[in-house]
Design a protein around this motif. Sequence first.
Motif, PDB file in Angstrom:
ATOM      1  N   GLU A 112       0.921  -1.241   0.056  1.00  0.00           N
ATOM      2  CA  GLU A 112       0.082   0.129  -0.002  1.00  0.00           C
ATOM      3  C   GLU A 112       0.993   1.125   0.008  1.00  0.00           C
ATOM      4  O   GLU A 112       1.746   1.573   1.070  1.00  0.00           O
ATOM      5  CB  GLU A 112      -1.012  -0.007   1.224  1.00  0.00           C
ATOM      6  CG  GLU A 112      -2.124   0.629   1.242  1.00  0.00           C
ATOM      7  CD  GLU A 112      -1.773   2.338   1.565  1.00  0.00           C
ATOM      8  OE1 GLU A 112      -2.295   3.207   0.457  1.00  0.00           O
ATOM      9  OE2 GLU A 112      -1.107   2.586   2.413  1.00  0.00           O
ATOM     10  N   LEU A 113       0.913   1.681  -1.005  1.00  0.00           N
ATOM     11  CA  LEU A 113       2.096   2.994  -1.295  1.00  0.00           C
ATOM     12  C   LEU A 113       1.447   4.355  -1.005  1.00  0.00           C
ATOM     13  O   LEU A 113       2.345   5.116  -0.716  1.00  0.00           O
ATOM     14  CB  LEU A 113       2.314   2.956  -2.665  1.00  0.00           C
ATOM     15  CG  LEU A 113       3.113   1.688  -3.464  1.00  0.00           C
ATOM     16  CD1 LEU A 113       3.491   1.996  -4.927  1.00  0.00           C
ATOM     17  CD2 LEU A 113       4.379   1.394  -2.751  1.00  0.00           C
ATOM     18  N   ALA A 114       0.363   4.675  -0.852  1.00  0.00           N
ATOM     19  CA  ALA A 114      -0.206   5.989  -0.323  1.00  0.00           C
ATOM     20  C   ALA A 114       0.413   6.472   1.023  1.00  0.00           C
ATOM     21  O   ALA A 114       0.626   7.458   1.011  1.00  0.00           O
ATOM     22  CB  ALA A 114      -1.595   5.937  -0.494  1.00  0.00           C
ATOM     23  N   GLN A 115       0.525   5.601   1.852  1.00  0.00           N
ATOM     24  CA  GLN A 115       0.853   6.171   3.048  1.00  0.00           C
ATOM     25  C   GLN A 115       2.326   5.570   3.775  1.00  0.00           C
ATOM     26  O   GLN A 115       2.297   5.242   4.852  1.00  0.00           O
ATOM     27  CB  GLN A 115       0.085   5.558   4.011  1.00  0.00           C
ATOM     28  CG  GLN A 115      -1.444   6.531   4.142  1.00  0.00           C
ATOM     29  CD  GLN A 115      -1.170   7.914   4.183  1.00  0.00           C
ATOM     30  OE1 GLN A 115      -0.514   8.468   5.062  1.00  0.00           O
ATOM     31  NE2 GLN A 115      -2.036   8.769   3.362  1.00  0.00           N
ATOM     32  N   ARG A 116       3.338   5.143   2.618  1.00  0.00           N
ATOM     33  CA  ARG A 116       4.706   4.691   2.960  1.00  0.00           C
ATOM     34  C   ARG A 116       5.267   5.820   3.711  1.00  0.00           C
ATOM     35  O   ARG A 116       4.987   6.964   3.370  1.00  0.00           O
ATOM     36  CB  ARG A 116       5.358   4.450   1.877  1.00  0.00           C
ATOM     37  CG  ARG A 116       4.911   3.349   0.802  1.00  0.00           C
ATOM     38  CD  ARG A 116       4.785   2.174   1.491  1.00  0.00           C
ATOM     39  NE  ARG A 116       6.257   1.675   1.985  1.00  0.00           N
ATOM     40  CZ  ARG A 116       6.165   0.475   2.503  1.00  0.00           C
ATOM     41  NH1 ARG A 116       5.208  -0.346   2.787  1.00  0.00           N
ATOM     42  NH2 ARG A 116       7.306   0.141   2.902  1.00  0.00           N
ATOM     43  N   GLY A 132       3.542   9.227   3.717  1.00  0.00           N
ATOM     44  CA  GLY A 132       2.829   9.588   2.683  1.00  0.00           C
ATOM     45  C   GLY A 132       3.147  11.050   1.987  1.00  0.00           C
ATOM     46  O   GLY A 132       4.231  11.419   2.503  1.00  0.00           O
ATOM     47  N   ASP A 139      -1.475   7.685  -4.455  1.00  0.00           N
ATOM     48  CA  ASP A 139      -0.580   6.503  -4.516  1.00  0.00           C
ATOM     49  C   ASP A 139       0.163   6.789  -6.092  1.00  0.00           C
ATOM     50  O   ASP A 139      -0.592   7.112  -7.077  1.00  0.00           O
ATOM     51  CB  ASP A 139      -1.573   5.241  -4.674  1.00  0.00           C
ATOM     52  CG  ASP A 139      -0.686   4.026  -5.162  1.00  0.00           C
ATOM     53  OD1 ASP A 139       0.350   4.045  -5.319  1.00  0.00           O
ATOM     54  OD2 ASP A 139      -1.419   2.900  -4.946  1.00  0.00           O
ATOM     55  N   SER A 181      -1.121   5.148  -9.348  1.00  0.00           N
ATOM     56  CA  SER A 181      -2.207   5.342 -10.052  1.00  0.00           C
ATOM     57  C   SER A 181      -1.683   5.989 -11.535  1.00  0.00           C
ATOM     58  O   SER A 181      -2.527   6.117 -12.346  1.00  0.00           O
ATOM     59  CB  SER A 181      -2.908   6.553  -9.238  1.00  0.00           C
ATOM     60  OG  SER A 181      -2.229   7.552  -8.889  1.00  0.00           O
ATOM     61  N   TRP A 222       7.443  13.496  -3.166  1.00  0.00           N
ATOM     62  CA  TRP A 222       6.691  13.028  -2.107  1.00  0.00           C
ATOM     63  C   TRP A 222       6.958  14.381  -1.116  1.00  0.00           C
ATOM     64  O   TRP A 222       6.178  14.415  -0.249  1.00  0.00           O
ATOM     65  CB  TRP A 222       6.999  11.743  -1.423  1.00  0.00           C
ATOM     66  CG  TRP A 222       6.626  10.725  -2.273  1.00  0.00           C
ATOM     67  CD1 TRP A 222       7.033  10.302  -3.485  1.00  0.00           C
ATOM     68  CD2 TRP A 222       5.735   9.685  -1.729  1.00  0.00           C
ATOM     69  NE1 TRP A 222       6.456   9.284  -3.642  1.00  0.00           N
ATOM     70  CE2 TRP A 222       5.717   8.578  -2.759  1.00  0.00           C
ATOM     71  CE3 TRP A 222       5.155   9.260  -0.574  1.00  0.00           C
ATOM     72  CZ2 TRP A 222       4.832   7.495  -2.665  1.00  0.00           C
ATOM     73  CZ3 TRP A 222       4.402   8.090  -0.524  1.00  0.00           C
ATOM     74  CH2 TRP A 222       4.052   7.018  -1.475  1.00  0.00           C
TER      75      TRP A 222
END
Length: 258
Positions: free
Chosen positions: A175-179, A195, A201, A204, A231
Amino acid sequence: MTRMEQQEMQQAVALVLAAYRGGEQFDTPAEAVGPQTVAQAYAVQDGVARALWPGQRTRCWKVGAPNKDSEAYSAPIPPRRVHASGARLSGDDFHMIGIEAELAFRVTRPLPPRACLYEEAEVRAALGELCVTIELVDTRLRQWQQAGALWRLADNQINGALIVGGGISDWQGLELAQRPLALTVNGEVLAEQRGGHPLGDPASLLGWSVNHLVARNKGLEPGDLITTGSWTGMRFIAPGAEVCARFPGIGEARVRID
């Protein structure tokens, strides 16, 4: 494109190309002269690429979008400006030094041109590596903030260099959005967060990126790299700095600017 438009694009190519070769910046011409559409900005990028790395495919691309409602963009990164983690670069080679922590996807299966678009599952299967990168932001435009978005796009979206660090191959289930990530300069934390990518993400972007680049670049080949946007936003640093971008569980990238 009309003959006049072609002449204006040739003039824009000549300006950007001379700045690359001479290490100088230039003032953009009057607003009516230069790229007026995204397609024209891409035509300038392509003209510069043909001159700077003739006969070679573009192997490294930056793509991104400022938000979910904006059109995505692409820009080639010159081969001589792509460096492995641990590189030492000279601050004299930059007009400004912006730094951005990013994630990039590496092509591991060929994606040749074809009549129909690649579906999401095919795209993800062909991008077999996720790695950490640091984009160094620089520009050939003397007044880059006032020059306008299309001139910045024509200037390869103000890319200065890309540092490519370590990564992983089994990224599909992440799950990349909140790395979590950290960006440090000389060992001091400049950003530490969870994130922060403008699209949430970055994966996308992959469907658009691959289909756009396959059409634009006559396909994608194993080893090609697509970096997907900052980021941390753009932070400015002075020469004499060591920069590290770290995404725990994925990898890190480092560069020294002497």
